[in-house]
Design a protein around this motif. Structure first.
Motif, PDB file in Angstrom:
ATOM      1  N   LEU B  21      -8.955 -13.638 -75.929  1.00 14.27           N
ATOM      2  CA  LEU B  21      -9.205 -12.675 -76.217  1.00 14.27           C
ATOM      3  C   LEU B  21     -11.032 -12.418 -76.233  1.00 14.27           C
ATOM      4  O   LEU B  21     -11.587 -13.140 -76.963  1.00 14.27           O
ATOM      5  CB  LEU B  21      -8.503 -11.950 -77.237  1.00 14.27           C
ATOM      6  CG  LEU B  21      -8.591 -10.900 -77.619  1.00 14.27           C
ATOM      7  CD1 LEU B  21      -8.183  -9.645 -76.685  1.00 14.27           C
ATOM      8  CD2 LEU B  21      -8.490 -10.405 -79.138  1.00 14.27           C
ATOM      9  N   CYS B  23     -12.866 -10.585 -78.303  1.00 12.59           N
ATOM     10  CA  CYS B  23     -13.625 -10.106 -79.691  1.00 12.59           C
ATOM     11  C   CYS B  23     -12.836 -11.501 -80.490  1.00 12.59           C
ATOM     12  O   CYS B  23     -11.646 -11.753 -80.377  1.00 12.59           O
ATOM     13  CB  CYS B  23     -12.756  -8.710 -79.939  1.00 12.59           C
ATOM     14  SG  CYS B  23     -12.601  -8.552 -81.610  1.00 12.59           S
ATOM     15  N   LEU B  26     -13.331  -9.049 -86.691  1.00  6.75           N
ATOM     16  CA  LEU B  26     -13.739  -7.176 -86.514  1.00  6.75           C
ATOM     17  C   LEU B  26     -13.940  -6.854 -87.961  1.00  6.75           C
ATOM     18  O   LEU B  26     -13.081  -7.590 -89.538  1.00  6.75           O
ATOM     19  CB  LEU B  26     -11.847  -6.573 -86.487  1.00  6.75           C
ATOM     20  CG  LEU B  26     -11.675  -6.298 -84.652  1.00  6.75           C
ATOM     21  CD1 LEU B  26     -10.114  -6.077 -85.348  1.00  6.75           C
ATOM     22  CD2 LEU B  26     -12.660  -5.738 -84.875  1.00  6.75           C
ATOM     23  N   ASN B  55      -2.920 -10.328 -84.769  1.00  6.17           N
ATOM     24  CA  ASN B  55      -3.758 -10.981 -83.924  1.00  6.17           C
ATOM     25  C   ASN B  55      -4.423 -12.018 -84.986  1.00  6.17           C
ATOM     26  O   ASN B  55      -5.627 -12.097 -85.182  1.00  6.17           O
ATOM     27  CB  ASN B  55      -5.551 -10.112 -83.026  1.00  6.17           C
ATOM     28  CG  ASN B  55      -4.360  -8.714 -82.065  1.00  6.17           C
ATOM     29  OD1 ASN B  55      -4.370  -8.473 -81.409  1.00  6.17           O
ATOM     30  ND2 ASN B  55      -4.065  -7.707 -82.925  1.00  6.17           N
ATOM     31  N   ILE B  58      -8.083 -12.990 -83.667  1.00  7.63           N
ATOM     32  CA  ILE B  58      -9.359 -12.576 -84.095  1.00  7.63           C
ATOM     33  C   ILE B  58      -9.347 -12.095 -85.519  1.00  7.63           C
ATOM     34  O   ILE B  58      -8.816 -13.126 -86.992  1.00  7.63           O
ATOM     35  CB  ILE B  58      -8.934 -11.033 -84.567  1.00  7.63           C
ATOM     36  CG1 ILE B  58      -8.539 -10.414 -82.452  1.00  7.63           C
ATOM     37  CG2 ILE B  58     -10.727  -9.782 -84.779  1.00  7.63           C
ATOM     38  CD1 ILE B  58      -8.250  -9.866 -82.446  1.00  7.63           C
ATOM     39  N   GLY B  74     -16.318  -4.921 -84.097  1.00  7.96           N
ATOM     40  CA  GLY B  74     -16.531  -5.837 -82.895  1.00  7.96           C
ATOM     41  C   GLY B  74     -17.557  -6.556 -83.161  1.00  7.96           C
ATOM     42  O   GLY B  74     -18.433  -6.497 -82.539  1.00  7.96           O
ATOM     43  N   TYR B  76     -18.306  -9.976 -79.987  1.00 10.08           N
ATOM     44  CA  TYR B  76     -17.507 -11.052 -78.907  1.00 10.08           C
ATOM     45  C   TYR B  76     -17.961 -12.171 -79.055  1.00 10.08           C
ATOM     46  O   TYR B  76     -19.629 -12.554 -79.330  1.00 10.08           O
ATOM     47  CB  TYR B  76     -17.864  -9.880 -77.787  1.00 10.08           C
ATOM     48  CG  TYR B  76     -17.517  -8.625 -78.292  1.00 10.08           C
ATOM     49  CD1 TYR B  76     -17.925  -7.112 -78.830  1.00 10.08           C
ATOM     50  CD2 TYR B  76     -15.351  -8.037 -77.873  1.00 10.08           C
ATOM     51  CE1 TYR B  76     -16.951  -5.633 -79.497  1.00 10.08           C
ATOM     52  CE2 TYR B  76     -14.827  -7.308 -78.092  1.00 10.08           C
ATOM     53  CZ  TYR B  76     -15.064  -5.612 -78.890  1.00 10.08           C
ATOM     54  OH  TYR B  76     -15.354  -5.020 -79.609  1.00 10.08           O
ATOM     55  N   ASN B  99      -7.286  -1.152 -81.431  1.00 13.53           N
ATOM     56  CA  ASN B  99      -7.182  -1.151 -80.343  1.00 13.53           C
ATOM     57  C   ASN B  99      -8.242  -1.455 -79.812  1.00 13.53           C
ATOM     58  O   ASN B  99      -8.301  -2.137 -78.590  1.00 13.53           O
ATOM     59  CB  ASN B  99      -6.426  -0.691 -80.038  1.00 13.53           C
ATOM     60  CG  ASN B  99      -4.155  -1.506 -81.269  1.00 13.53           C
ATOM     61  OD1 ASN B  99      -4.832  -2.630 -81.248  1.00 13.53           O
ATOM     62  ND2 ASN B  99      -3.994  -0.099 -81.729  1.00 13.53           N
ATOM     63  N   ARG B 102     -10.527  -4.478 -79.942  1.00 12.23           N
ATOM     64  CA  ARG B 102      -9.865  -5.332 -79.723  1.00 12.23           C
ATOM     65  C   ARG B 102     -10.112  -5.543 -78.099  1.00 12.23           C
ATOM     66  O   ARG B 102      -9.613  -6.714 -77.674  1.00 12.23           O
ATOM     67  CB  ARG B 102      -8.521  -5.918 -80.655  1.00 12.23           C
ATOM     68  CG  ARG B 102      -7.700  -6.325 -80.502  1.00 12.23           C
ATOM     69  CD  ARG B 102      -5.872  -6.332 -80.601  1.00 12.23           C
ATOM     70  NE  ARG B 102      -5.291  -6.688 -79.812  1.00 12.23           N
ATOM     71  CZ  ARG B 102      -4.990  -7.393 -78.493  1.00 12.23           C
ATOM     72  NH1 ARG B 102      -5.175  -6.564 -77.364  1.00 12.23           N
ATOM     73  NH2 ARG B 102      -4.051  -9.005 -78.103  1.00 12.23           N
ATOM     74  N   ASN B 103      -9.690  -4.636 -77.568  1.00  9.65           N
ATOM     75  CA  ASN B 103      -9.075  -4.077 -76.088  1.00  9.65           C
ATOM     76  C   ASN B 103     -10.719  -4.503 -75.482  1.00  9.65           C
ATOM     77  O   ASN B 103     -10.211  -5.498 -74.407  1.00  9.65           O
ATOM     78  CB  ASN B 103      -8.647  -3.600 -75.278  1.00  9.65           C
ATOM     79  CG  ASN B 103      -7.300  -4.261 -75.929  1.00  9.65           C
ATOM     80  OD1 ASN B 103      -6.483  -4.447 -76.234  1.00  9.65           O
ATOM     81  ND2 ASN B 103      -6.490  -2.937 -76.082  1.00  9.65           N
TER      82      ASN B 103
END
Lengths: 637, 137
Positions: B21, B23, B26, B55, B58, B74, B76, B99, B102-103
């Motif tokens: 993932l 991300c 957060l 998650n 994260i 967020g 990355y 979301n 996150r995506n």
């Protein structure tokens, strides 16, 4: 510029000024002959031209004349500059030289100062505003003597605050005497001891909390708050039902008469009005506490006063129902059985055209015998609760009972008609009623509608007195039910709300998760660097160079104090700064010490030399010798 | 001579073998006083625990940012970060934004005009003017 003459006025004489003042070429010999003699005549009463004022003498008159002219010009034309006003200011006759006083203009008069014309400022020699004798000191106070005196009074009253704690009459008189004496010393105008007492009590009222309307300590906790709320509701409704204005009551007693109020039952009717059921003794007890002490409850007029039409709309549909239900319920519960006789007689209400209550068109079969019989029996039932009152009261209640019975019969008939139309389950007389918990009661009365502003206000006023919490106007306005009102009361007590991080700190789901971090304070750039480990390096580098860790380069004591959170930002730095300053001071002191020592040494040496010179061991050298020595040493000139 | 095979290395693609993932963190910022943070406060109290549990890869931080609008930031893997202001949003809307972050990857938002994005070369070759039907030079 040629002066344009005024048009003639009808009031003027025939030989008008215009014809005379206008330089005309005489057209006919007769006219020429006329003019010289006419010139001499005083004409044109309203003319302001100087010719016809008949004054053309000395300087002074000219000025007066100009003043007169100017005055009239101003009045008629306004303040605008007239033609010919731009004249030579050095000309003594010019209008500019005429002073305002002569013109007759309004002049500002500066008011006399309070200090008087002879006042001269003298700087004060001492800090005393008041002498030891009580006279005015040298330092002036801004605010004046009245304020000064008031402050003195307040200080004295503050000193005598313990007056209220004195139980002995003699002690209290002594306190008053002292206060009176002090007031006299300070020349506060108090004539009698009675006045002194009043002054003292007035001052104490300002300072003490005992007579305060709201208690100093605000109530917390939903339990006590609900008890207070319930009490306020009961008292207010009881007063309003008994014909008193609840918002105007003083509610003097703050003692808990919990027992009497506990006996009162609160319920909600189907159309959202509050139903209060109580026994006669409870009612008397509560009213005795609420109503002013002078008023003897036994002498109160039990007849219902004229109720407001607004209230009536709420209560009319339920009154009759209430009576019947109460009668039934009182019958059922042995403890609370009270005679209907003691209840106040219900006025025969005229038909209310404006109300919306349903009027049954058909009269169903009247099932009067059984309930009527029950109702008939109640007047004869003697009051179970012992009444420590004179016989007159019983007589009065007995006479009222017969009226009450008749009224009740009609009421019963009405209600039964209505009941027949609706489906209501009447409580069985054999079932004893279970005691209701506070929570149950609260749920019951939650939806009771509060439409009457007077009652809402009265409840909020009583709540202020009991709990110390003020209900704000938007809350009062938006509360349409008792439930809302109570919720707002609780909300008022819980303000200010807890910050979010405190609320979720104890919540297990978030705190239990390993990937979640909760911070109580705002994150700064340093808060990012510290966990990374970069901050150690930054700190070392800054300290090496003597630079501040947080904030600006010039951290003076004042700027530290002015910052909002000096501790959080300057925690490390203050220590470092102080250390550096200390070191600097020490260094400075060292240098000074060394200098002083050097000076002392020098002085000593010089003294020594002087002594030796005096003694004759040494003789002062000449300039040449000094030069030679200097050359030897190699000192540059 | 046989056709020599092209010497190629296996091109790694996120998701083909393992999926990582993008991300990694957060940050949820709120204000205790401002009204625009009401939805965010609600979200933190009620929905965030579930989201964080779903998650675990994260890192989630919750910190106040006084007198500012609520923000979700967020972070990355490519080093970029994407802040999204969620002022005056309801709990559900904030969940959608969370979301979304996150995506997302850290790449800048680009408009895609073509129907297919692929690392593979075209199967039929790139068009040239010389190779086509009925071409006579």
């Amino acid at each position: 510029m040629r002066r344009i003459s005024r048009p003639t006025r009808p009031i003027d004489s025939l030989l008008s000024s215009s014809s005379l003042s206008r330089p005309r070429i005489p057209s006919s010999p007769c006219r020429v002959a006329l003019t010289p003699c006419c010139r001499l005549l005083p004409t044109a009463a309203f003319s302001t031209s100087p010719r016809h004022n008949g004054i053309l003498d000395g300087k002074k008159d000219k000025r007066k004349d100009q003043a007169f002219i100017r005055k009239w010009q101003k009045r008629l034309l306004g303040d605008s500059e007239p033609i010919g006003s731009r004249v030579d200011p050095y000309d003594p006759s010019s209008p500019i030289r005429i002073s305002a006083e002569e013109l007759g203009e309004e002049q500002e008069v500066v008011g006399d100062s309070e200090l008087g014309e002879d006042y001269e400022y003298e700087p004060a020699s001492t800090w005393d505003t008041v002498d030891s004798e009580g006279n005015k000191g040298t330092l002036e106070i801004i605010g004046g003597e009245l304020w000064q005196r008031k402050m003195q009074e307040w200080h004295i009253q503050e000193r005598h605050l313990n007056y209220m704690t004195l139980k002995d009459e003699a002690e209290r008189n002594q306190a008053i005497r002292e206060w009176y004496r002090e007031a006299k010393e300070l020349k506060i105008p108090i004539e009698s001891r009675e006045e002194a007492r009043r002054w003292l009590l007035a001052g104490i009222a300002e300072w003490s909390d005992e007579d305060a309307f709201a208690p100093g300590d605000k109530m917390t906790g939903e339990g006590p708050l609900y008890a207070a709320f319930r009490r306020a509701v009961v008292e207010v409704h009881m007063l309003s039902q008994n014909g008193y204005d609840p918002s105007k009551m003083a509610y003097p007693s703050l003692e808990d008469n919990v027992a009497a109020i506990d006996c009162v039952r609160l319920e909600n009717t189907r159309n959202g009005t509050l139903r209060i059921s109580y026994t006669e003794s409870a009612r008397r007890e509560i009213l005795r506490d609420i109503l002013p002490a002078q008023e003897d409850p036994t002498k109160i007029d039990w007849t219902l006063a004229e109720v407001d039409s607004a209230q009536e709309v709420d209560e009319v549909p339920d009154d009759a129902l209430e009576v019947v239900d109460e009668a039934v319920k009182m019958e059922s519960s042995g403890k609370k059985a009270a005679s209907a006789a003691a209840k106040p007689p219900i006025k025969a209400k005229p038909f209310d055209f404006m109300s919306n209550r349903p009027v049954p068109r058909t009269k169903p079969a009247v099932e009067s015998p059984p309930p009527a019989a029950e109702v008939m029996e109640t007047p004869t039932v003697v009051e179970l609760e012992p009444v420590p009152s004179p016989a007159a009261e019983l007589e009065a209640s007995a006479t009222a009972s017969s009226e009450a019975v008749a009224a009740m019969q009609t009421a019963v008939r009405d209600t039964i008609e209505r009941l027949a139309a609706q489906s209501i389950t009447v409580q069985k007389p054999t079932d004893p009623e279970p005691a209701m918990t506070a929570r149950q009661e609260r749920e019951l009365i939650e939806h009771t509608k509060l439409r009457d502003w007077n009652i809402k206000f009265a409840i909020s006023k009583r709540l202020l007195q009991l709990t110390g919490h003020r209900m704000s106007d938007p809350f009062l306005g938006s509360s349409s039910t008792l439930g809302f009102l109570f919720a707002h009361l609780v909300a008022t007590t819980s303000y200010p709300a807890k910050p979010l991080h405190e609320q979720i700190a104890n919540s297990t789901p978030l705190t239990a998760l390993p990937n979640v971090t909760i911070h109580a304070k705002r994150l700064t750039p340093l808060d990012k660097e510290k966990p990374l480990g970069r901050f150690k390096v930054i700190e070392y580098a800054l300290r090496e160079r003597g630079l501040p860790l947080y904030g600006s380069l010039d951290p003076t004591e004042d700027s530290v104090v002015k910052r909002k959170n000096p501790q959080s930002l300057w925690k490390d730095h203050i220590g470092l700064y102080k250390k550096f300053m200390k070191q600097a001071e020490e260094a400075r002191e060292q240098i000074e010490r060394e200098e002083r020592e050097e000076e002392e040494e020098e002085e000593e040496w010089l003294r020594d030399i002087d002594e030796r010179v005096e003694e004759g061991e040494i003789r002062p050298g000449t300039a040449e010798e000094a030069e030679a020595v200097a050359k030897e040493i190699g000192v540059k000139k | 001579m046989p056709v020599a095979a092209l010497r190629t290395l296996a091109k790694p693609q996120n998701g083909v073998g393992a999926f990582i993932l993008q991300c990694k963190r957060l940050d949820f910022h709120y204000c205790d006083w401002a009204g625009s943070s009401r939805g965010m406060v609600d979200f933190i109290k009620r929905d965030l625990a579930k989201f964080a549990k779903q998650n675990p890869q994260i890192e989630i931080t919750i910190s106040p940012r006084p007198h500012r609008h609520p923000v979700i930031k967020g972070h990355y893997i490519n080093g970029m970060d994407k802040p999204v202001c969620v002022r005056n949003m309801a709990r559900a809307e904030i969940m959608e934004k969370a979301n979304l972050l996150r995506n997302a990857s850290g790449e800048k938002l680009k408009r895609v005009n073509k129907p297919v994005t692929s690392l593979n070369e075209s199967v039929r070759g790139i068009w040239s003017p010389f190779h086509g039907a009925k071409i006579q030079i």
